[in-house]
Design a protein around this motif. Structure first.
Motif, PDB file in Angstrom:
ATOM      1  N   UNK A  58      -3.390  -7.615  -5.832  1.00 33.88           N
ATOM      2  CA  UNK A  58      -2.858  -6.276  -5.602  1.00 33.88           C
ATOM      3  C   UNK A  58      -4.004  -5.396  -5.114  1.00 33.88           C
ATOM      4  N   UNK A  59      -3.920  -4.965  -3.865  1.00 32.81           N
ATOM      5  CA  UNK A  59      -4.931  -4.094  -3.292  1.00 32.81           C
ATOM      6  C   UNK A  59      -4.606  -2.636  -3.557  1.00 32.81           C
ATOM      7  N   UNK A  60      -5.643  -1.815  -3.678  1.00 29.32           N
ATOM      8  CA  UNK A  60      -5.469  -0.384  -3.763  1.00 29.32           C
ATOM      9  C   UNK A  60      -5.479   0.228  -2.369  1.00 29.32           C
ATOM     10  N   UNK A  61      -5.157   1.519  -2.284  1.00 29.18           N
ATOM     11  CA  UNK A  61      -5.148   2.206  -0.992  1.00 29.18           C
ATOM     12  C   UNK A  61      -6.513   2.103  -0.309  1.00 29.18           C
ATOM     13  N   UNK A  62      -7.589   2.316  -1.071  1.00 31.19           N
ATOM     14  CA  UNK A  62      -8.921   2.255  -0.478  1.00 31.19           C
ATOM     15  C   UNK A  62      -9.268   0.844  -0.003  1.00 31.19           C
ATOM     16  N   UNK A  63      -8.791  -0.169  -0.735  1.00 29.86           N
ATOM     17  CA  UNK A  63      -9.040  -1.551  -0.301  1.00 29.86           C
ATOM     18  C   UNK A  63      -8.417  -1.809   1.065  1.00 29.86           C
ATOM     19  N   UNK A  64      -7.250  -1.229   1.274  1.00 27.58           N
ATOM     20  CA  UNK A  64      -6.559  -1.409   2.540  1.00 27.58           C
ATOM     21  C   UNK A  64      -7.361  -0.829   3.709  1.00 27.58           C
ATOM     22  N   UNK A  65      -8.309   0.078   3.391  1.00 29.99           N
ATOM     23  CA  UNK A  65      -9.123   0.717   4.428  1.00 29.99           C
ATOM     24  C   UNK A  65     -10.456   0.004   4.663  1.00 29.99           C
ATOM     25  N   UNK A  66     -10.644  -1.147   4.045  1.00 32.05           N
ATOM     26  CA  UNK A  66     -11.847  -1.929   4.320  1.00 32.05           C
ATOM     27  C   UNK A  66     -11.934  -2.214   5.816  1.00 32.05           C
ATOM     28  N   UNK A  67     -13.124  -2.128   6.406  1.00 28.39           N
ATOM     29  CA  UNK A  67     -13.227  -2.304   7.856  1.00 28.39           C
ATOM     30  C   UNK A  67     -12.745  -3.657   8.361  1.00 28.39           C
ATOM     31  N   UNK A  68     -12.842  -4.693   7.537  1.00 28.87           N
ATOM     32  CA  UNK A  68     -12.386  -6.032   7.938  1.00 28.87           C
ATOM     33  C   UNK A  68     -11.327  -6.538   6.952  1.00 28.87           C
ATOM     34  N   UNK A  86      -0.666  -1.645  -3.887  1.00 30.42           N
ATOM     35  CA  UNK A  86      -0.010  -0.956  -4.997  1.00 30.42           C
ATOM     36  C   UNK A  86       0.371   0.472  -4.632  1.00 30.42           C
ATOM     37  N   UNK A  87       1.347   1.006  -5.398  1.00 26.26           N
ATOM     38  CA  UNK A  87       1.817   2.371  -5.166  1.00 26.26           C
ATOM     39  C   UNK A  87       1.232   3.362  -6.159  1.00 26.26           C
ATOM     40  N   UNK A 261      17.544  -0.892  -6.677  1.00 24.78           N
ATOM     41  CA  UNK A 261      17.565  -1.361  -5.291  1.00 24.78           C
ATOM     42  C   UNK A 261      16.977  -0.314  -4.351  1.00 24.78           C
ATOM     43  N   UNK A 262      17.251   0.954  -4.634  1.00 23.30           N
ATOM     44  CA  UNK A 262      16.719   2.048  -3.816  1.00 23.30           C
ATOM     45  C   UNK A 262      15.194   2.111  -3.913  1.00 23.30           C
ATOM     46  N   UNK A 263      14.670   2.024  -5.137  1.00 23.93           N
ATOM     47  CA  UNK A 263      13.218   2.058  -5.314  1.00 23.93           C
ATOM     48  C   UNK A 263      12.557   0.813  -4.735  1.00 23.93           C
ATOM     49  N   UNK A 264      13.205  -0.334  -4.860  1.00 24.02           N
ATOM     50  CA  UNK A 264      12.645  -1.563  -4.296  1.00 24.02           C
ATOM     51  C   UNK A 264      12.549  -1.451  -2.776  1.00 24.02           C
ATOM     52  N   UNK A 265      13.576  -0.906  -2.157  1.00 25.54           N
ATOM     53  CA  UNK A 265      13.561  -0.739  -0.706  1.00 25.54           C
ATOM     54  C   UNK A 265      12.398   0.154  -0.275  1.00 25.54           C
ATOM     55  N   UNK A 266      12.158   1.232  -1.027  1.00 22.94           N
ATOM     56  CA  UNK A 266      11.045   2.138  -0.712  1.00 22.94           C
ATOM     57  C   UNK A 266       9.703   1.422  -0.826  1.00 22.94           C
ATOM     58  N   UNK A 267       9.540   0.683  -1.914  1.00 22.72           N
ATOM     59  CA  UNK A 267       8.270  -0.008  -2.157  1.00 22.72           C
ATOM     60  C   UNK A 267       8.013  -1.057  -1.078  1.00 22.72           C
ATOM     61  N   UNK A 268       9.043  -1.820  -0.723  1.00 23.22           N
ATOM     62  CA  UNK A 268       8.895  -2.875   0.275  1.00 23.22           C
ATOM     63  C   UNK A 268       8.574  -2.265   1.644  1.00 23.22           C
ATOM     64  N   UNK A 269       9.286  -1.211   2.018  1.00 25.93           N
ATOM     65  CA  UNK A 269       9.043  -0.583   3.315  1.00 25.93           C
ATOM     66  C   UNK A 269       7.630  -0.028   3.397  1.00 25.93           C
ATOM     67  N   UNK A 270       7.178   0.630   2.323  1.00 28.33           N
ATOM     68  CA  UNK A 270       5.842   1.203   2.297  1.00 28.33           C
ATOM     69  C   UNK A 270       4.787   0.103   2.405  1.00 28.33           C
ATOM     70  N   UNK A 271       5.011  -0.992   1.691  1.00 24.99           N
ATOM     71  CA  UNK A 271       4.043  -2.089   1.728  1.00 24.99           C
ATOM     72  C   UNK A 271       3.970  -2.724   3.109  1.00 24.99           C
ATOM     73  N   UNK A 272       5.110  -2.859   3.778  1.00 24.33           N
ATOM     74  CA  UNK A 272       5.120  -3.432   5.119  1.00 24.33           C
ATOM     75  C   UNK A 272       4.324  -2.568   6.087  1.00 24.33           C
ATOM     76  N   UNK A 273       4.441  -1.251   5.944  1.00 23.27           N
ATOM     77  CA  UNK A 273       3.697  -0.344   6.811  1.00 23.27           C
ATOM     78  C   UNK A 273       2.181  -0.450   6.550  1.00 23.27           C
ATOM     79  N   UNK A 274       1.828  -0.604   5.274  1.00 23.44           N
ATOM     80  CA  UNK A 274       0.411  -0.679   4.917  1.00 23.44           C
ATOM     81  C   UNK A 274      -0.235  -1.955   5.421  1.00 23.44           C
ATOM     82  N   UNK A 275       0.516  -3.039   5.502  1.00 25.76           N
ATOM     83  CA  UNK A 275      -0.059  -4.330   5.854  1.00 25.76           C
ATOM     84  C   UNK A 275       0.104  -4.679   7.340  1.00 25.76           C
ATOM     85  N   UNK A 276       0.591  -3.716   8.127  1.00 20.30           N
ATOM     86  CA  UNK A 276       0.697  -3.961   9.575  1.00 20.30           C
ATOM     87  C   UNK A 276      -0.691  -4.026  10.200  1.00 20.30           C
TER      88      UNK A 276
END
Length: 276
Positions: A58-68, A86-87, A261-276
């Motif tokens: 589980x990566x944090x927001x800052x981890x997602x910003x690692x240069x590589x 993570x959210x 289901x509503x919260x799961x959809x939000x979490x999944x969509x947000x994660x997909x955007x972060x990992x693009x």
């Protein structure tokens, strides 16, 4: 304060320590958001949820910003790990079959619960789980650990757990990951590799932790006894029964599943955007 938050008339116990193992940890973040909403709006009594996920980083927001970060994620996937973002706050952590996560979900509708009180509530709960070392469990930042914070839990200077909080719709989910089984330092080596590969020597504005695997350990190692997640689950139920007159064993009911289901959809969509 912690005692008064734990001793209540009824707890809802939501156990996914077995059922969630092979599912995405995103489902657990959605479940905690759902419980925050339900408990916060007093549509459910306060809850304790236990959850385990196999081979997940589980990566944090800052981890997602690692240069590589892409190279780091590929390395993890090649080693058989799922990777999500993570959210809630914090940095990268390891989840596997030897790590038990516990969420305590409370409501602020009848009175504010400040951030320190939330942390102290979980600290008290963990000390109750392990009375044989309760007075030796300390809360302060363990430098060199992964996901360091002021409420790292340690024994003799070696970290076995970290606490975070998620606040939503007047609900608070205080979450702890307990490294129960296996090698704490081996898990730390994985996160050290994440930063080594993710940074590749580059300097960044954010200061990422310099991981020292030897400062982390599992409870099995620290207590010097055979200990499994199943053993700790028995302790969780024993502690809960001692805190209240009534423990209700309950997953999501039919009328709660739409919200989940509503919260799961939000979490999944947000994660997909972060990992693009």
């Amino acid at each position: 304060m912690a005692q008064s938050l734990l001793h209540i008339p009824q707890w809802r116990f939501f156990d996914e320590s077995m059922s969630a193992r092979n599912r995405s940890a995103l489902e657990s973040f959605a479940a905690d958001d759902t419980l925050c909403h339900l408990v916060g709006q007093q549509l459910s009594v306060p809850a304790v949820r236990t959850w385990v996920h196999e081979n997940t980083i589980v990566l944090g927001i800052q981890d997602h910003r690692l240069p590589h970060v892409g190279d780091a994620i590929r390395m993890l996937e090649e080693r058989g790990y799922r990777v999500i973002v993570r959210n809630s706050g914090g940095l990268a952590v390891v989840l596997d079959g030897g790590v038990l996560n516990i969420s305590i979900v409370l409501s602020e509708r009848e009175g504010a619960i400040d951030i320190p009180a939330g942390y102290e509530t979980m600290l008290e709960f963990v000390r109750l789980l392990f009375p044989e070392v309760g007075n030796r469990i300390e809360a302060y930042e363990i430098v060199g650990s992964y996901c360091p914070g002021s409420y790292d839990l340690s024994i003799g200077g070696r970290k076995f757990a970290g606490i975070s909080q998620r606040r939503l719709r007047s609900g608070i989910a205080v979450q702890v990951y307990l490294c129960v089984e296996g090698s704490g330092s081996a898990r730390a080596e994985i996160i050290r590799d994440v930063y080594d590969i993710g940074l590749q020597g580059e300097s960044t504005k954010f200061r990422y932790p310099s991981i020292q695997p030897e400062v982390m350990a599992s409870l099995e190692e620290l207590l010097g006894i055979p200990l499994t997640v199943a053993d700790v689950m028995i302790r969780v139920q024993t502690v809960l029964n001692g805190l209240t007159d009534r423990v209700t064993f309950s997953g999501f009911q039919a009328d709660e599943m739409e919200l989940y289901a509503s919260y799961l959809n939000r979490v999944v969509e947000r994660n997909q955007k972060m990992l693009v």
